[in-house]
Structure formats: C-alpha cells, structure tokens
Design a protein around this motif. Structure first.
Motif: not given
Length: 255
Positions: A207-212
C-alpha cells in the motif's frame, strides 16, 4: 424551458454513455447503447449528437457507429499529467524499476476495479498506453486485492456479492476464499498473486498512504513465475516497502 432536474438527468445519462465504451467495446451504435443503458434510442441519439459536437465522441460515417473522441483524450491527458500521486511518485518509480529490473505499476481503487496510473517500463509504439488508465477487476490482481482489502466492509460485501469471473484457472472466484485472503492481506500488509491474471506472470503489491494514513494507492512489482521464488519475493517486499514509504512521505502520508 427544461427544468433543472431534466438537465441533471441529461448530464447523468451522457456520462453513462461515455462510461460504456471500453477496450472490449470501443465502438457502439445507438441500438446497442440503448439496450445496454435502458434508454430510448431517441434519447441516445440526442445525447450522442451533443457529445459529438464537443468532440467527446466521434461517429464513423460508414458504420454510423460511435467511439470516444479526441476530446476525451485531451481531458484524460490533463488528469493523467496532473494526478498528484503519479507526479510525485514517478521519479521514485523510475528508480524502483531500475533497481528491481521488473515491471513496476502504481494503481488506485475505483468501485471494484483498479485503474493503473503508471507502468514502467512503458510499452513501445502503439502499446505505450495499454496499461495506463486501464480498468481491471480487482479480484485477479495483486494491486486489486490489496486495495480491496483496505476498503470498508460494505464495499467489500458489494464486490464479493457480484460474479467473480475467472481470468485464469488460478483466479480466486469463491467469495468466502477471497474474503479470507483479503483478511490475510490486511494483516500482513501486502498481496501476492501467482498466475491469477496471466499465465506465467506473478505480482507483489504493497500500500501507499496519504496524510491521514489512509491507503490511496498500491505499488507493485511484476515478473515471470521463475522470477518469483520465495527468496526473491522477500527481497521484492523489502524494496517495495521502502519505496512505498518514500512515496507516502512525498504525499505527506508518513513521518
């Protein structure tokens, strides 16, 4: 004068027409679109005329059938170039491809399917865009199953409640088995497929994550079966996780 609701309905139906075109059905006539969408032929004709005037569809003068027009390509190109994930990830994807010497992909989830934002190395000549923007079912790919594993329960139930068509004899089509696999993927944080989408081809995704800290994309490495022995999979996983973290940091997802 047409009421606001009628305008909204026309816009909605025009969008539905555009979404019916795909790699499998790039050209369609009024009758086929009418049957697919359950709309009157007169409605389809009127909407196609408007879409044709704006360049979003083109009509073949001989077959009198329609295909997506150059206007759609222009719009798609703007989205493609300006997509924050792809723009920020691209230099790292190039570096990752050079390091693993395998096919590298970045994909996002879209309603039970995955859409590829980037594939490296790019295909040559007319096949250059064969993966970019392509939508494929999520249950037969490593990126798809990983992204589905991080959806909420209602979305997972919706996807597993529909027909899961086999792509190869190794594709998981049992809802119960796939649900168990999604649970495992979420617990370990990665997904591996062995010849589930294409015979002789295997893939690993993280996975790649966002700021949240929400999963917003999947990063994968793909290669031939003989390039995915257990020792190689462990090595790919360590490298993928490092690059996933770097991409997530670029997006403000990890500190």
């Amino acid at each position: 004068m047409a009421r606001p609701q009628e305008h909204l309905s026309s816009v909605h139906n025009a969008i539905r027409i555009l979404q019916e075109f795909s790699d499998d059905t790039p050209v369609m006539g009024i009758s086929e679109l009418s049957a697919r969408l359950g709309l009157a032929k007169s409605t389809i004709y009127r909407l196609l005329q408007t879409l044709s005037e704006t360049g979003l569809v083109d009509k073949d003068v001989h077959s009198r059938k329609y295909r997506l027009g150059i206007g759609m390509f222009v719009i798609g190109s703007v989205v493609y170039r300006s997509t924050e994930i792809r723009v920020k990830a691209f230099p790292l994807l190039v570096d990752l491809m050079t390091r693993v010497r395998r096919i590298v992909r970045l994909a996002i989830y879209d309603g039970g399917s995955v859409v590829y934002l980037c594939k490296l190395p790019e295909d040559k000549e007319t096949r250059m865009f064969s993966s970019i923007g392509k939508r494929v079912p999520c249950h037969s790919t490593a990126v798809g199953k990983l992204l589905l594993a991080y959806q909420d329960k209602d979305e997972i139930d919706r996807v597993l409640g529909r027909s899961l068509k086999p792509v190869t004899s190794n594709t998981i089509t049992s809802p119960g088995e796939l649900r168990d696999q999604l649970h495992h993927i979420r617990s370990v944080g990665y997904s591996v497929t062995y010849e589930e989408s294409t015979y002789g081809i295997c893939s690993l995704a993280v996975p790649v994550y966002d700021e949240s800290h929400n999963v917003i994309a999947a990063l994968s490495v793909t290669g031939s079966k003989d390039q995915f022995l257990p020792t190689e999979v462990r090595e790919y996983l360590n490298i993928l996780r490092m690059y996933s973290r770097l991409i997530s940091e670029q997006l403000g997802g990890l500190e």
